[in-house]
Design an enzyme around this catalytic site. Sequence first.
Site, PDB file in Angstrom:
ATOM      1  N   HIS A 125      -7.315  -2.119 -12.160  1.00 36.34           N
ATOM      2  CA  HIS A 125      -7.838  -2.913 -11.041  1.00 36.34           C
ATOM      3  C   HIS A 125      -7.145  -2.622  -9.715  1.00 36.34           C
ATOM      4  O   HIS A 125      -7.454  -3.249  -8.702  1.00 36.34           O
ATOM      5  CB  HIS A 125      -7.754  -4.417 -11.351  1.00 36.34           C
TER       6      HIS A 125
HETATM    7  C1  UD1 Z   1      -5.515  -9.614  -6.999  1.00 36.48           C
HETATM    8  C2  UD1 Z   1      -4.152  -9.304  -6.420  1.00 36.48           C
HETATM    9  C3  UD1 Z   1      -3.452  -8.261  -7.279  1.00 36.48           C
HETATM   10  C4  UD1 Z   1      -3.404  -8.691  -8.732  1.00 36.48           C
HETATM   11  C5  UD1 Z   1      -4.803  -9.033  -9.207  1.00 36.48           C
HETATM   12  C6  UD1 Z   1      -4.702  -9.584 -10.593  1.00 36.48           C
HETATM   13  C7  UD1 Z   1      -3.861  -9.420  -3.973  1.00 36.48           C
HETATM   14  C8  UD1 Z   1      -3.777  -8.629  -2.724  1.00 36.48           C
HETATM   15  N1  UD1 Z   1      -4.260  -8.749  -5.061  1.00 36.48           N
HETATM   16  O1  UD1 Z   1      -6.292  -8.437  -6.916  1.00 36.48           O
HETATM   17  O2  UD1 Z   1      -2.125  -8.083  -6.825  1.00 36.48           O
HETATM   18  O3  UD1 Z   1      -2.857  -7.653  -9.505  1.00 36.48           O
HETATM   19  O4  UD1 Z   1      -5.371 -10.028  -8.346  1.00 36.48           O
HETATM   20  O5  UD1 Z   1      -5.901  -9.558 -11.280  1.00 36.48           O
HETATM   21  O6  UD1 Z   1      -3.602 -10.585  -3.958  1.00 36.48           O
HETATM   22  N2  UD1 Z   1     -13.566 -11.520  -7.958  1.00 36.48           N
HETATM   23  C9  UD1 Z   1     -14.461 -12.128  -8.798  1.00 36.48           C
HETATM   24  N3  UD1 Z   1     -14.076 -13.290  -9.393  1.00 36.48           N
HETATM   25  C10 UD1 Z   1     -12.876 -13.885  -9.193  1.00 36.48           C
HETATM   26  C11 UD1 Z   1     -11.981 -13.250  -8.321  1.00 36.48           C
HETATM   27  C12 UD1 Z   1     -12.329 -12.063  -7.719  1.00 36.48           C
HETATM   28  O7  UD1 Z   1     -15.555 -11.645  -9.011  1.00 36.48           O
HETATM   29  O8  UD1 Z   1     -12.609 -14.944  -9.780  1.00 36.48           O
HETATM   30  C13 UD1 Z   1     -13.945 -10.239  -7.327  1.00 36.48           C
HETATM   31  C14 UD1 Z   1     -14.439 -10.410  -5.897  1.00 36.48           C
HETATM   32  O9  UD1 Z   1     -15.454  -9.467  -5.685  1.00 36.48           O
HETATM   33  C15 UD1 Z   1     -13.217 -10.002  -5.086  1.00 36.48           C
HETATM   34  C16 UD1 Z   1     -12.569  -8.941  -5.962  1.00 36.48           C
HETATM   35  O10 UD1 Z   1     -12.800  -9.379  -7.290  1.00 36.48           O
HETATM   36  O11 UD1 Z   1     -13.555  -9.515  -3.823  1.00 36.48           O
HETATM   37  C17 UD1 Z   1     -11.084  -8.797  -5.711  1.00 36.48           C
HETATM   38  O12 UD1 Z   1     -10.414 -10.055  -5.822  1.00 36.48           O
HETATM   39  P1  UD1 Z   1      -9.022 -10.309  -5.028  1.00 36.48           P
HETATM   40  O13 UD1 Z   1      -8.421 -11.589  -5.467  1.00 36.48           O
HETATM   41  O14 UD1 Z   1      -9.233 -10.113  -3.572  1.00 36.48           O
HETATM   42  O15 UD1 Z   1      -8.123  -9.118  -5.478  1.00 36.48           O
HETATM   43  P2  UD1 Z   1      -7.862  -8.505  -6.903  1.00 36.48           P
HETATM   44  O16 UD1 Z   1      -8.337  -7.102  -6.917  1.00 36.48           O
HETATM   45  O17 UD1 Z   1      -8.368  -9.428  -7.953  1.00 36.48           O
HETATM   46  N1  UDP Z   2      -4.713 -10.145 -19.093  1.00 42.58           N
HETATM   47  C1  UDP Z   2      -5.594 -10.994 -19.747  1.00 42.58           C
HETATM   48  N2  UDP Z   2      -6.873 -10.572 -19.966  1.00 42.58           N
HETATM   49  C2  UDP Z   2      -7.308  -9.335 -19.600  1.00 42.58           C
HETATM   50  C3  UDP Z   2      -6.403  -8.481 -18.911  1.00 42.58           C
HETATM   51  C4  UDP Z   2      -5.116  -8.928 -18.658  1.00 42.58           C
HETATM   52  O1  UDP Z   2      -5.234 -12.118 -20.122  1.00 42.58           O
HETATM   53  O2  UDP Z   2      -8.481  -9.003 -19.835  1.00 42.58           O
HETATM   54  C5  UDP Z   2      -3.356 -10.644 -18.816  1.00 42.58           C
HETATM   55  C6  UDP Z   2      -2.212  -9.739 -19.217  1.00 42.58           C
HETATM   56  O3  UDP Z   2      -1.843  -9.934 -20.576  1.00 42.58           O
HETATM   57  C7  UDP Z   2      -1.120 -10.203 -18.262  1.00 42.58           C
HETATM   58  C8  UDP Z   2      -1.891 -10.530 -16.991  1.00 42.58           C
HETATM   59  O4  UDP Z   2      -3.245 -10.717 -17.404  1.00 42.58           O
HETATM   60  O5  UDP Z   2      -0.515 -11.400 -18.747  1.00 42.58           O
HETATM   61  C9  UDP Z   2      -1.795  -9.393 -16.001  1.00 42.58           C
HETATM   62  O6  UDP Z   2      -2.658  -9.653 -14.942  1.00 42.58           O
HETATM   63  P1  UDP Z   2      -3.284  -8.514 -14.032  1.00 42.58           P
HETATM   64  O7  UDP Z   2      -3.235  -7.215 -14.750  1.00 42.58           O
HETATM   65  O8  UDP Z   2      -4.608  -9.008 -13.582  1.00 42.58           O
HETATM   66  O9  UDP Z   2      -2.330  -8.514 -12.765  1.00 42.58           O
HETATM   67  P2  UDP Z   2      -0.970  -7.762 -12.382  1.00 42.58           P
HETATM   68  O10 UDP Z   2       0.031  -8.054 -13.430  1.00 42.58           O
HETATM   69  O11 UDP Z   2      -1.292  -6.302 -12.259  1.00 42.58           O
HETATM   70  O12 UDP Z   2      -0.621  -8.313 -11.057  1.00 42.58           O
END
Ligand code: UD1
Ligand code: UDP
Length: 374
Positions: A210
């Site tokens: 992601h």
């Molecule tokens: C965010 C964090 C990242 C973290 C990740 C965990 C920042 C800058 N990034 O990235 O560090 O590793 O979360 O998963 O804070 N969306 C949905 N449903 C949701 C949320 C998001 O569909 O419930 C979609 C939307 O299109 C959104 C995109 O995901 O624009 C990205 O979501 P966003 O929270 O901006 O960043 P992440 O890539 O999820």
């Molecule tokens: N995780 C989860 N379901 C998934 C993928 C990840 O529960 O389908 C959990 C994973 O075990 C860990 C956390 O989500 O506890 C990590 O989150 P993510 O990878 O979104 O964010 P990051 O750690 O990169 O910020």
Amino acid sequence: MNQTRTIVLVAGARPNFMKIAPIAAALGRRAGTFGSLLVHTGQHYDDKLSQVFFDELGIPRPDINLSVGSGSHAQQTAGVMVAFERVLLEQAVDMVMVVGDVNSTIACALVAAKMGVPVAHVEAGLRSYDRSMPEEVNRVLTDQISDLLFTTEASAEGNLRREGIDSTKVHFVGNVMIDTLLAHRERARATKTGDALGLSDRGYALLTLHRPSNVDDERAFDRLIQGLEAVAADVPIVFPVHPRTRPAITRSRRATDMVAAGRLRLVDPLGYLDFVGLMERARVVLTDSGGVQEETTILGVPCLTLRENTERPVTITHGTNRLVGTDPAALAAAWTAVKASSAPAEHPPLWDGRAADRIADVLAGFFGEPEASK
Ligand code: UD1
Ligand code: UDP
């Protein structure tokens, strides 16, 4: 005379919930000394990225949901700030505690610091030294304005020292994400997600992607999928798809072909227990996630990190992690190495399930409660 201190716990995005869960529980065990106010910023809002973790990990229902949702960095960060400022204006609180490195982390830390409320940062000091990562900007800035910095590994202390942070603010407490992992590992083992998908133990790879640098750019994503072909030739790859990544898959001919051939198995984002259960039985985990690098280290499952850097070097020096990058030949070579070796690993220091209690002890000291239980 003792006074109950109100700690605001901030959580917004998926990886925050696993970190907040043990902290909320540790403060709950010290009711009377601490009260907590749980604020969900709403950065993640889909049930599969949010509610499922509250249900599975027994996190209390948020006291306040800022419902900020998605947007550009500026929109999201500013939205959280405006809404969170209102919370701090209305509530008498003693400290704001933020975790990790997401936009909600810096937004709430910045509001609190400007309002003179002490800030505690859990998972401080991690550095990828890559400022093109939005998380790196969030980490550096949050640490600069924090009054208490809780670190997970030794590298963090050196990083903070180099940035001029007063060492008396820094506390090496271990890893709250691992508190959660150890607390729920048995329940995760009892899940049957692999069986439901027709997978045998050690007979599949598990993939998460992601990071914007991997999934927002069409060519970068295609190159990653090309690298995965070497793995997919041997074992099917199960891929719980983060919503950010969905469009990249649809755009990539290589990915859709791999799906059609049954070598890439797309599933929705999984709940924590199902995901940990799948990790533990995988032959290899392929990821660009921060938390997953840490969890595989404790589970003893080989992890190939599909990034050029990691802010969690202890997962390489002590754990099962290998930093592979995004080059297809490098991924093929790393997969060959995984097949040729088992993955013995040490547990990094203090990744023992007690980090949240250590945090509560430090908080008690901060507020002059020397009788804190150990
Ligand atoms: C965010 C964090 C990242 C973290 C990740 C965990 C920042 C800058 N990034 O990235 O560090 O590793 O979360 O998963 O804070 N969306 C949905 N449903 C949701 C949320 C998001 O569909 O419930 C979609 C939307 O299109 C959104 C995109 O995901 O624009 C990205 O979501 P966003 O929270 O901006 O960043 P992440 O890539 O999820
Ligand atoms: N995780 C989860 N379901 C998934 C993928 C990840 O529960 O389908 C959990 C994973 O075990 C860990 C956390 O989500 O506890 C990590 O989150 P993510 O990878 O979104 O964010 P990051 O750690 O990169 O910020």
